[in-house]
Design an enzyme around this catalytic site. Structure first.
Site, mmCIF file in Angstrom:
data_model
loop_
_atom_site.group_PDB
_atom_site.id
_atom_site.type_symbol
_atom_site.label_atom_id
_atom_site.label_comp_id
_atom_site.label_asym_id
_atom_site.label_seq_id
_atom_site.Cartn_x
_atom_site.Cartn_y
_atom_site.Cartn_z
ATOM 1 N N ARG A 130 11.342 -14.485 36.558
ATOM 2 C CA ARG A 130 10.648 -13.810 37.563
ATOM 3 C C ARG A 130 11.459 -13.875 38.786
ATOM 4 O O ARG A 130 11.665 -12.868 39.750
ATOM 5 C CB ARG A 130 9.299 -14.324 37.820
ATOM 6 C CG ARG A 130 8.420 -13.713 38.869
ATOM 7 C CD ARG A 130 6.894 -14.057 38.774
ATOM 8 N NE ARG A 130 6.778 -15.210 39.511
ATOM 9 C CZ ARG A 130 5.784 -15.701 39.262
ATOM 10 N NH1 ARG A 130 4.452 -15.182 39.173
ATOM 11 N NH2 ARG A 130 5.400 -17.137 39.863
ATOM 12 N N ARG A 158 11.449 -15.845 41.874
ATOM 13 C CA ARG A 158 11.091 -15.912 42.909
ATOM 14 C C ARG A 158 11.470 -17.184 43.712
ATOM 15 O O ARG A 158 11.704 -18.146 43.113
ATOM 16 C CB ARG A 158 9.339 -15.849 43.175
ATOM 17 C CG ARG A 158 8.520 -14.618 43.027
ATOM 18 C CD ARG A 158 7.201 -14.651 43.685
ATOM 19 N NE ARG A 158 6.601 -15.876 43.596
ATOM 20 C CZ ARG A 158 5.407 -15.921 42.912
ATOM 21 N NH1 ARG A 158 4.850 -14.762 42.489
ATOM 22 N NH2 ARG A 158 4.867 -17.082 42.912
ATOM 23 N N LYS A 206 -2.015 -13.333 34.186
ATOM 24 C CA LYS A 206 -3.216 -12.992 35.052
ATOM 25 C C LYS A 206 -2.694 -11.817 35.683
ATOM 26 O O LYS A 206 -3.723 -10.824 35.704
ATOM 27 C CB LYS A 206 -3.870 -14.144 35.847
ATOM 28 C CG LYS A 206 -4.080 -15.318 35.392
ATOM 29 C CD LYS A 206 -4.651 -16.388 36.182
ATOM 30 C CE LYS A 206 -3.690 -16.692 37.387
ATOM 31 N NZ LYS A 206 -2.420 -17.376 37.038
ATOM 32 N N ARG A 223 3.607 -27.432 39.552
ATOM 33 C CA ARG A 223 2.540 -26.598 39.337
ATOM 34 C C ARG A 223 1.593 -26.423 38.238
ATOM 35 O O ARG A 223 0.490 -26.499 38.087
ATOM 36 C CB ARG A 223 2.999 -25.145 39.787
ATOM 37 C CG ARG A 223 3.463 -24.842 41.133
ATOM 38 C CD ARG A 223 4.095 -23.744 41.530
ATOM 39 N NE ARG A 223 3.473 -22.697 41.019
ATOM 40 C CZ ARG A 223 4.107 -21.350 40.785
ATOM 41 N NH1 ARG A 223 5.425 -21.334 41.184
ATOM 42 N NH2 ARG A 223 3.252 -20.317 40.782
ATOM 43 N N ARG A 245 -9.648 -22.364 41.152
ATOM 44 C CA ARG A 245 -8.775 -23.453 40.654
ATOM 45 C C ARG A 245 -9.367 -24.903 40.593
ATOM 46 O O ARG A 245 -8.691 -25.538 40.011
ATOM 47 C CB ARG A 245 -7.389 -23.195 41.349
ATOM 48 C CG ARG A 245 -6.473 -22.145 40.927
ATOM 49 C CD ARG A 245 -4.988 -22.208 41.460
ATOM 50 N NE ARG A 245 -4.419 -20.807 41.127
ATOM 51 C CZ ARG A 245 -3.028 -20.951 41.743
ATOM 52 N NH1 ARG A 245 -2.613 -21.680 42.396
ATOM 53 N NH2 ARG A 245 -2.535 -19.628 41.344
#
Length: 183
Positions: A127, A129, A13, A140, A88
């Site tokens: 990624r 993180r 996104k 998640r 969400r």
């Protein structure tokens, strides 16, 4: 242009929103970015958000809705916006619709980026993180599937939902998104 980019964490996104911002000159409003900034700044909101984010859970609706309301009051949203990561939940979608109706700026299109869960796990692990470990990522994704599934039907019933294949080359995904935007 007033659109929502909808998809699981790691579906692309943010990357796709950045390309749309460059071309259309409307701001990207990312709840993830807003929340991470609040955490980094150590605000009261940031402390509340951090405990939920660390557990891979969604931040309370009233906190997120308040942040979005404040952001939509800023002048750079007058000609449109790209919501990235919000809403969400069905409650958030209904609150957003009510808020935007009062402003006379309803959402025009909801782009649902569809990406395979195993692809998402790999993307997020790469990624790197701090809040991206495999257990948290899978939690998640479960939370996303359970709490946001009603949004698909909600926006489909409004005639605003466009499902877009979010797999493959970024430029090809961008072309599919553009084809799904309102004219």
């Amino acid at each position: 242009m007033r659109i929502v980019l909808f998809g699981a964490p790691g579906s692309g996104k943010g990357t796709q929103a950045e390309k749309l911002v460059e071309d259309f000159g409307v701001p990207q409003i990312s709840t993830g970015d807003l929340l991470r900034a609040a955490v980094a700044d150590g605000t009261e909101l940031g402390r509340k958000a951090k405990s939920a984010m660390d557990a891979g859970e969604l931040v309370a609706d009233e906190v997120v809705i308040g942040m979005i309301r404040d952001r939509l009051d800023e002048p750079d949203t007058a000609n449109g916006f790209i919501l990235d990561g919000f809403p969400r939940s069905l409650a958030q979608a209904e609150a957003l619709d009510t808020m935007l109706e009062k402003l006379g700026r309803p959402v025009q299109r909801v782009i649902h980026l569809e990406v395979d869960n195993e692809e998402i796990v790999q993307r997020l692990l790469e990624r790197g993180r701090a809040d991206d470990n495999e257990d948290t990522i899978r939690n998640r994704l479960d939370v996303f599937d359970n709490q946001t599934q009603p949004l698909i039907e909600y926006y489909r019933n409004q005639g605003k939902l466009e499902a877009v294949d979010g797999m493959g080359d970024m430029d090809a995904i961008q072309a599919r998104i553009r084809a799904a935007l309102p004219s």
